[in-house]
Write an enzyme that holds these catalytic residues in place. Structure first.
Site, short mmCIF file in Angstrom:
data_model
loop_
_atom_site.label_atom_id
_atom_site.label_comp_id
_atom_site.label_asym_id
_atom_site.label_seq_id
_atom_site.Cartn_x
_atom_site.Cartn_y
_atom_site.Cartn_z
N CYS A 104 -5.61 -11.02 -3.24
CA CYS A 104 -6.32 -10.72 -2.30
C CYS A 104 -6.46 -8.97 -2.18
O CYS A 104 -6.16 -8.43 -1.25
CB CYS A 104 -5.83 -11.07 -0.84
N CYS A 139 -8.87 -18.66 -5.57
CA CYS A 139 -7.72 -18.13 -4.64
C CYS A 139 -6.99 -19.66 -4.10
O CYS A 139 -7.86 -20.36 -3.61
CB CYS A 139 -8.20 -17.37 -3.53
N LEU A 163 4.42 13.74 -8.41
CA LEU A 163 4.69 12.67 -7.40
C LEU A 163 3.82 13.40 -6.22
O LEU A 163 3.36 12.68 -5.30
CB LEU A 163 5.79 11.95 -7.23
N CYS A 210 -8.74 -20.22 4.35
CA CYS A 210 -8.81 -18.97 4.86
C CYS A 210 -9.97 -18.68 5.84
O CYS A 210 -11.23 -18.82 5.37
CB CYS A 210 -9.11 -18.23 3.51
N THR A 233 2.52 6.34 -5.53
CA THR A 233 1.76 6.46 -6.60
C THR A 233 1.56 4.55 -6.96
O THR A 233 2.31 3.88 -6.53
CB THR A 233 2.46 6.85 -7.80
N TRP A 246 12.75 -3.56 -11.19
CA TRP A 246 13.69 -3.41 -9.65
C TRP A 246 13.66 -5.05 -9.28
O TRP A 246 14.25 -5.12 -8.41
CB TRP A 246 12.90 -2.60 -8.77
N ARG A 247 12.81 -5.88 -9.82
CA ARG A 247 12.85 -7.22 -9.46
C ARG A 247 13.89 -7.93 -10.05
O ARG A 247 14.33 -9.23 -9.76
CB ARG A 247 11.49 -7.67 -9.44
N CYS A 287 -12.17 -14.89 -4.65
CA CYS A 287 -11.87 -15.94 -3.49
C CYS A 287 -12.21 -17.37 -4.03
O CYS A 287 -11.30 -18.09 -3.70
CB CYS A 287 -12.73 -15.90 -2.11
N ASP A 293 3.27 -4.04 4.74
CA ASP A 293 2.80 -2.92 4.35
C ASP A 293 1.13 -3.30 4.19
O ASP A 293 0.56 -4.32 4.54
CB ASP A 293 3.11 -2.60 2.95
N GLU A 298 10.64 1.62 -3.79
CA GLU A 298 9.90 1.62 -2.73
C GLU A 298 9.47 3.05 -2.39
O GLU A 298 8.23 3.54 -2.11
CB GLU A 298 10.67 1.09 -1.30
N TYR A 333 9.25 -0.47 7.31
CA TYR A 333 8.74 -1.35 6.16
C TYR A 333 9.70 -1.32 4.96
O TYR A 333 10.39 -2.13 4.36
CB TYR A 333 7.29 -0.62 5.60
S1 SF4 Z 1 -9.84 -16.76 0.02
FE1 SF4 Z 1 -8.83 -15.47 1.71
S2 SF4 Z 1 -6.64 -15.06 1.33
FE2 SF4 Z 1 -7.75 -15.75 -0.77
S3 SF4 Z 1 -8.65 -13.75 -1.67
FE3 SF4 Z 1 -10.04 -14.57 -0.47
S4 SF4 Z 1 -9.94 -13.35 1.45
FE4 SF4 Z 1 -7.98 -13.26 0.24
#
Ligand code: SF4
Length: 356
Positions: A189, A199, A77, A205, A40, A21-22, A196, A135, A34, A117
């Site tokens: 996340c 990330c 579903l 963060c 699911t 769908w993208r 993290c 969401d 959506e 949403y």
């Molecule tokens: S650093 Fe912050 S934003 Fe990144 S995964 Fe961890 S909690 Fe989520």
């Protein structure tokens, strides 16, 4: 906010999944995906999406389907009202919008089965309109990164997150931005133990810096807690007491505690003394009870432990059965015990009842 958007968008261009769908801005496809994904996970929902679009390639094809056909395709579903709403809305679009999916947010939002949403997702992805789609994934990312502890299921929380999401989407490519945030929450996340260290947002963060990743986001309507009732038996004889290790697959596995009789409510002591679980300790039934504490409550994440201590004045040692171990008062602090047992031990020593 600039850093946040820059990193999220950059991450998305690198790591987004290739989902059917993208590859299209077709609102019918976005809508279908959506609604199916509310039911699911993506890996399971994909097969449903492909079957639906193959059977009904356009919203008009869906409008002309019978309810039986739609329900059959939806089978497995759950929430069958959603499948019926799909059909109702397709027919509505056929009759009231000349078979064309409406292109403005309010018209989309007014369609049966489409909430805030989903309307925002369709409006932004298909028509490039600046409506943030918030969401569960997005709540989580925003709450952690910006350090928002207002409950996501409260009215004030929803307002706060909504305003922030509106600010963030300003000037961005709305469809890409919404999908990037959702995908970031779904893949990076994640609810439990996100990585993290890897990330791209970690340097700014809030949750990461303040060790609050496990605490955010906050929900006010938590899962219902289970009530349990623990009657702890505290035996004293010649500077000794008796403990037992918790070996069942339950809370506090491996910790030590006083022998416990679990009841289904706050019962009379007589009920505890005649409890079949006393087993080998039946001789206690004739032993005088020295003292009974009041009931107290110990809160765990999913359980409320109501507990009390029943103190026995032993005239002789009890037999070491049923996992009981004899513990000298000098050693008791060396045992790993749950916090409520520790409280009792401290109380014992403070009252000079046990450490006498
Ligand atoms: S650093 Fe912050 S934003 Fe990144 S995964 Fe961890 S909690 Fe989520």
């Amino acid at each position: 906010m600039e850093f946040f958007n820059l990193q999220i968008h950059g991450w998305y261009s690198k790591y987004k999944r290739d989902l059917p769908w993208r590859n299209s801005h077709n609102p019918y496809f976005v809508w279908l995906s959506e609604i199916i994904l509310q039911q699911t996970r993506i890996d399971q929902g994909m097969a449903y999406y492909l079957r639906f679009t193959e059977e009904f390639p356009t919203v008009l094809d869906l409008a002309n389907a019978s309810e039986d056909q739609v329900l059959k395709l939806w089978q497995g579903l759950g929430y069958y009202s959603r499948a019926r709403n799909l059909l109702f809305t397709a027919k509505f679009i056929q009759e009231h919008h000349q078979g064309k999916f409406p292109e403005d947010y309010n018209s989309i939002r007014s369609l049966k089965g489409i909430g805030d949403y989903t309307a925002a997702a369709i409006a932004s992805i298909s028509f490039n309109l600046e409506y943030p789609a918030v969401d569960g994934n997005v709540y989580r990312v925003l709450s952690r990164f910006f350090g928002i502890s207002e409950p996501i299921d409260s009215n004030t929380g929803k307002k706060t997150f909504g305003l922030l999401a509106k600010e963030l989407i300003k000037g961005a490519d709305p469809g890409m931005h919404n999908q990037a945030l959702m995908e970031f929450g779904a893949l990076q996340c994640v609810p439990k133990s996100p990585n993290c260290a890897l990330c791209p947002l970690n340097e700014s963060c809030f949750a990461f810096a303040n060790n609050k990743v496990g605490e955010l986001p906050v929900k006010q309507n938590k899962t219902k807690q289970r009530d349990r009732y623990f009657n702890y038996l505290v035996f004293e004889f010649a500077n000794n007491t008796w403990l037992r290790q918790r070996i069942k697959n339950d809370i506090w596995l491996g910790l030590f505690e006083f022998p416990v009789i679990e009841t289904s409510e706050e019962t009379e002591v007589g009920f505890v003394l005649n409890h079949p679980e006393l087993g080998e300790l039946t001789s206690l039934r004739n032993t005088s009870v020295k003292r009974i504490s009041n009931w107290k409550i110990h809160i765990l994440s999913h359980q409320r432990i109501h507990y009390r201590f029943i103190w026995f004045d032993l005239s002789e040692e009890i037999k070491l059965t049923d996992g009981l171990i004899k513990v000298n008062k000098e050693d008791i602090l060396n045992f790993a015990v749950p916090r409520l047992i520790e409280e009792c031990i401290i109380e014992l020593s403070e009252n000079d009842r046990f450490m006498r």
